[in-house]
Design a protein around this motif. Structure first.
Motif, short mmCIF file in Angstrom:
data_model
loop_
_atom_site.label_atom_id
_atom_site.label_comp_id
_atom_site.label_asym_id
_atom_site.label_seq_id
_atom_site.Cartn_x
_atom_site.Cartn_y
_atom_site.Cartn_z
N LYS A 127 -4.88 -3.10 -6.57
CA LYS A 127 -5.13 -1.66 -6.72
C LYS A 127 -6.27 -1.18 -5.81
CE LYS A 127 -2.00 -1.45 -9.93
NZ LYS A 127 -0.68 -0.83 -9.65
N LYS A 128 -6.32 -1.72 -4.60
CA LYS A 128 -7.34 -1.31 -3.65
C LYS A 128 -7.06 0.11 -3.15
CE LYS A 128 -6.76 -4.64 -0.70
NZ LYS A 128 -5.76 -5.49 -1.34
N VAL A 129 -8.13 0.82 -2.85
CA VAL A 129 -8.00 2.11 -2.17
C VAL A 129 -7.93 1.82 -0.68
CG1 VAL A 129 -9.04 4.35 -1.72
CG2 VAL A 129 -9.25 3.30 -3.99
N VAL A 130 -6.79 2.08 -0.06
CA VAL A 130 -6.57 1.70 1.33
C VAL A 130 -6.12 2.91 2.14
CG1 VAL A 130 -5.26 0.24 2.92
CG2 VAL A 130 -5.95 -0.66 0.69
N GLN A 131 -6.71 3.09 3.32
CA GLN A 131 -6.23 4.08 4.27
C GLN A 131 -5.62 3.35 5.47
OE1 GLN A 131 -10.15 6.16 4.52
NE2 GLN A 131 -8.96 8.03 4.19
N LEU A 132 -4.49 3.86 5.93
CA LEU A 132 -3.81 3.29 7.08
C LEU A 132 -4.19 4.06 8.34
CD1 LEU A 132 -0.21 2.83 5.58
CD2 LEU A 132 -2.07 1.16 5.65
N ILE A 133 -4.63 3.35 9.36
CA ILE A 133 -5.00 3.97 10.63
C ILE A 133 -4.07 3.44 11.72
CG2 ILE A 133 -6.78 4.20 12.40
CD1 ILE A 133 -8.88 3.99 10.27
N VAL A 143 0.83 -1.20 0.00
CA VAL A 143 0.00 0.00 0.00
C VAL A 143 0.87 1.25 0.00
CG1 VAL A 143 -1.64 1.36 1.37
CG2 VAL A 143 -1.97 -1.10 1.11
N ILE A 144 1.93 1.24 0.80
CA ILE A 144 2.78 2.42 0.93
C ILE A 144 3.55 2.70 -0.36
CG2 ILE A 144 4.80 3.35 2.13
CD1 ILE A 144 3.79 1.96 4.66
N ASP A 145 4.09 1.65 -0.99
CA ASP A 145 4.90 1.88 -2.19
C ASP A 145 4.10 1.76 -3.49
OD1 ASP A 145 4.56 -0.85 -2.64
OD2 ASP A 145 6.57 -1.40 -1.98
N GLY A 146 2.78 1.55 -3.36
CA GLY A 146 1.92 1.54 -4.54
C GLY A 146 2.03 0.31 -5.41
N THR A 147 2.45 -0.80 -4.84
CA THR A 147 2.61 -2.04 -5.62
C THR A 147 1.51 -3.06 -5.36
OG1 THR A 147 4.06 -2.97 -3.90
CG2 THR A 147 5.11 -1.75 -5.72
N ASP A 148 0.40 -2.62 -4.75
CA ASP A 148 -0.71 -3.53 -4.49
C ASP A 148 -1.30 -4.00 -5.82
OD1 ASP A 148 -2.79 -4.93 -3.38
OD2 ASP A 148 -4.08 -3.17 -3.14
#
Length: 411
Positions: A292-298, A284-289
């Motif tokens: 391509k899910k839209v993910v927020q980190l909490i 998620v952080i480096d954009g290699t998912d």
């Protein structure tokens, strides 16, 4: 409406005989009742009919006319609604009547009404970061809710270096069936109510979340067509006692040792989709998912720990937070009594941090120090209406991320 339908039936030019007229009238009457039922359900009368409260499970329906009367159990074929002196019996579909997500949380009053039922099991999910307290010892020595079982989030952990990790499917299934569902055959629908001792409100959500994840997978994969629902009790054992709840003080073994024959490396075991790994977060952080899910980190830790202004309680961990993480301290979701705040306040907390509680597509990955208090934020999100399949916990959390010198950190 009956008269109108009957007149239409007997005057229709295609209907010749009295038998055909009668059959048509009965068919229309059946259709009318079906439509009426759907309209009632649509208007949420089943959720609030005067002072009647309705709670449903796939195979069971419980109705309580008011707070002073006992629960009434109906079978899965019939629903009885009582209002005044009239009692109606209506066919219902289990796919229509489902418990709302906010009903995951039950009050002590509601839990007291459930207590003593054969299809309801109470589970002590306490855990304490303070090493001067042992949740296992407190359970075994009592008091505990009468008939309760214990769920040890550390006792089933297969990882030596990371605390309270999600157990593999087979170990968790073995434990649930042999330590929690001991009084219920696997074909019996069961409700599990997770509670905690005084001061454990912030950690019992982890036991709830673990069993909630298990129940989701269990219900989808169980060929015996049983069901398992998991609830979280709002209030501690102390409050239960203050309201006259029955307790047991006799010594009791907290947990039976899982079978050593169970493998924890079997790749064919079902995976819990609600749990994510360190690699998932890195993608998620480096954009290699790949998905391509839209993910927020909490990040559910305190603001001081998030900003690297306070030390970590576990030695050897770096300070800071993950790139792009949003800080929502778990304590913001709780009252001073460690109850969840009202839904309206919770929604405001998430909205102010740009977390959409109503999305059905975006995902959140929640972390904390070791995966315990992140479950409190997960519980709050689901109670607010967030679909459970979009709420995930990074199991290793900062205990894993902060110990790895190669993971990116913002200080």
């Amino acid at each position: 409406l009956n008269c109108i339908l009957y007149l239409i039936a007997i005057t229709h030019y295609k209907i010749e005989t009295m038998m055909e007229r009668t059959m048509s009238a009965f068919a229309m009457l059946y259709l009318e009742i079906s439509v009426l039922f759907l309209l009632i359900q649509r208007s949420q009368c089943f959720s609030n009919w005067g002072t009647t409260q309705i709670f449903s499970k796939p195979n069971l329906l419980l109705s309580r006319p008011n707070k002073n009367k006992s629960w009434i159990l109906q079978d899965r074929e019939r629903l009885q609604l009582a209002r005044g002196l009239n009692v109606y019996s209506i066919q219902y579909s289990t796919s229509i009547l489902k418990m709302k997500e906010e009903d995951i949380v039950v009050s002590i009053e509601e839990a007291l009404s459930f207590h003593g039922r054969e299809d309801v099991v109470f589970v002590d999910g306490s855990w304490h970061l303070d090493k001067s307290r042992s949740a296992v010892d407190e359970f075994e020595g009592g008091p505990r809710i009468a008939g309760a079982h214990f769920f040890d989030i550390d006792g089933l952990n297969p990882h030596e270096n990371l605390p309270h990790m999600m157990p593999p499917w087979n170990i968790l299934k073995y434990h649930v069936q042999t330590n929690i569902l001991t009084q219920n055959p696997t074909t019996t629908p069961t409700t599990v109510i997770v509670y905690g001792t005084h001061g454990a409100g912030k950690s019992t959500a982890r036991a709830w979340y673990t069993l909630f994840c298990f129940a989701s997978l269990y219900n989808n994969n169980n060929n015996e067509k049983s069901s398992l629902a998991v609830r979280w009790m709002q209030g501690s054992l102390k409050e239960w006692q203050e309201q006259g709840g029955p307790v047991d003080i006799n010594p009791q073994v907290a947990i039976a040792t899982p079978s050593t024959a169970l493998s924890i490396t079997d790749d064919k075991l079902p995976l819990f989709p609600q749990m994510v790994s360190k690699q998932d977060v890195i993608h998620v952080i480096d954009g290699t998912d790949k998905e391509k899910k839209v993910v927020q980190l909490i990040d559910a830790r305190s603001e001081a720990r998030f900003r690297a202004e306070a030390p970590e309680p576990r030695p050897g961990l770096r300070l800071g937070h993950m790139p792009g993480a949003i800080n929502i301290p778990f304590s913001d979701c709780l009252t001073k009594k460690e109850h969840l705040k009202p839904v309206s306040e919770l929604k405001l907390i998430f909205t102010e941090k740009n977390i959409d509680v109503g999305t059905t597509t975006d995902h959140v990955y929640i972390s904390c120090g070791s995966g315990v208090t992140a479950s409190t934020v997960a519980l709050a999100l689901i109670v607010c209406g967030r679909p459970p399949q979009t709420v995930h916990i990074y199991d290793g959390s900062w205990a894993e991320w902060g110990a790895d010198p190669n993971t990116p950190i913002i200080v």
